[in-house]
Scaffold this active site. Structure first.
Site, PDB file in Angstrom:
ATOM      1  CB  SER A   1      -0.888   0.015   1.254  1.00 32.34           C
ATOM      2  OG  SER A   1      -1.557   1.259   1.398  1.00 32.34           O
ATOM      3  CE1 TYR A  56      -4.229  -2.085   5.023  1.00 37.15           C
ATOM      4  CE2 TYR A  56      -3.246   0.067   4.641  1.00 37.15           C
ATOM      5  CZ  TYR A  56      -3.848  -1.073   4.159  1.00 37.15           C
ATOM      6  OH  TYR A  56      -4.072  -1.204   2.811  1.00 37.15           O
TER       7      TYR A  56
END
Length: 285
Positions: free
Chosen positions: A141, A154
């Site tokens: 990401s 995350y």
């Protein structure tokens, strides 16, 4: 016309929705046979019905090694081997401040996002070696590249995925197994709603809101869609990227190219805020 994945066998985790579903659909269109591994059994059954003989569904919680191994074995048993692994299953969370960290949730995030792909690679390697090599693609990401794009657990887990992919590429390259990562930007999927703790059905609806608004916050004026990431995965999975390994491909509509003023003339430069008229005059001269 031959597909770019003719004769290839792929396993895609998180394959029943979002980016994973888009990639299953594209890989099948390009000639691959696919095992879609997920925990959404109803959606998985529908995939098998849509693509009879080309897609098999495996119930797979990527925090459970035995279920990962079983999904990969299914590819070998049903389709004769394994050429491609797309470690895509993902979750997010609401832990945005260090002071709010919950140890169990932190461990769960890492189990899904880091440990899961690591175990996927572990069990994929012997199957790929039996086919003479293969390609592993891990979903990372932009949150793993810069602060501000995701919660702390995350984001740090996605940074770990990027480096894990690099180290794995170094270990496996001489065995003709390539390993790369994809760093999506704002993609219209349910992960944003899920990170807020919304029920899955509501989170799925929230994806439409992301699609509606994402184009306004990045240089490329279109919403990021699962197919945008699927196309990147196709490139990294196919022979078109035969000389590419150990890298990460950013697919984000340019959202990480710089601060807003770099691409939006109405944006205010931080230099203008600091130096006011002196900066504006220097730009005009």
């Amino acid at each position: 016309m031959a597909g770019r994945l003719d004769g290839k066998v792929a396993v895609i985790t998180g394959g029943a929705s979002g980016i994973g579903l888009g990639t299953v659909e594209l890989f099948v269109a390009e000639g691959a046979c696919v095992v879609a591994a997920d925990i959404q059994d109803e959606k998985g059954a529908m995939l098998e019905q849509r693509f009879p003989g080309r897609v098999r569904y495996a119930h797979c919680d990527v925090t459970k090694e035995a279920e990962i191994a079983a999904a990969l074995k299914l590819a070998a048993d049903e389709f004769g081997g394994l050429d491609i692994l797309f470690n895509n299953a993902g979750i997010s969370d609401g832990m945005r401040e260090l002071a709010s960290i919950d140890a169990e949730t932190w461990s769960w995030i890492y189990d899904v996002l880091v440990r899961g792909p690591a175990l996927g690679m572990k069990h994929a390697v012997p199957l790929m070696l039996a086919r003479g090599g293969g390609s592993i693609v891990n979903t990372a990401s932009i949150a793993g590249l810069q602060a501000g794009w995701g919660p702390i657990a995350y984001s740090s887990a996605k940074a770990a995925v990027i480096h894990m992919s690099r180290v794995a590429a170094a270990q496996l390259g001489t065995q003709r197994i390539r390993v790369n990562a994809i760093c999506p930007g704002l993609i219209a999927t349910s992960i944003f709603g899920a990170s807020l703790g919304l029920p899955r059905a509501v989170a799925d609806q929230m994806a439409a809101r992301v699609a509606e608004n994402a184009a306004k916050v990045q240089p490329v004026p279109k919403a990021g869609l699962p197919d945008d990431i699927a196309q990147a995965a196709l490139y990294l999975a196919s022979d078109a990227s035969a000389f590419v390994t150990g890298t990460h491909l950013v697919v984000d509509g340019g959202i990480t190219v710089g601060s807003r003023h770099s691409w939006d003339q109405s944006g205010v430069s931080p230099f203008a805020e600091l130096f006011g008229d002196a900066f504006s005059q220097s730009q005009d001269s």
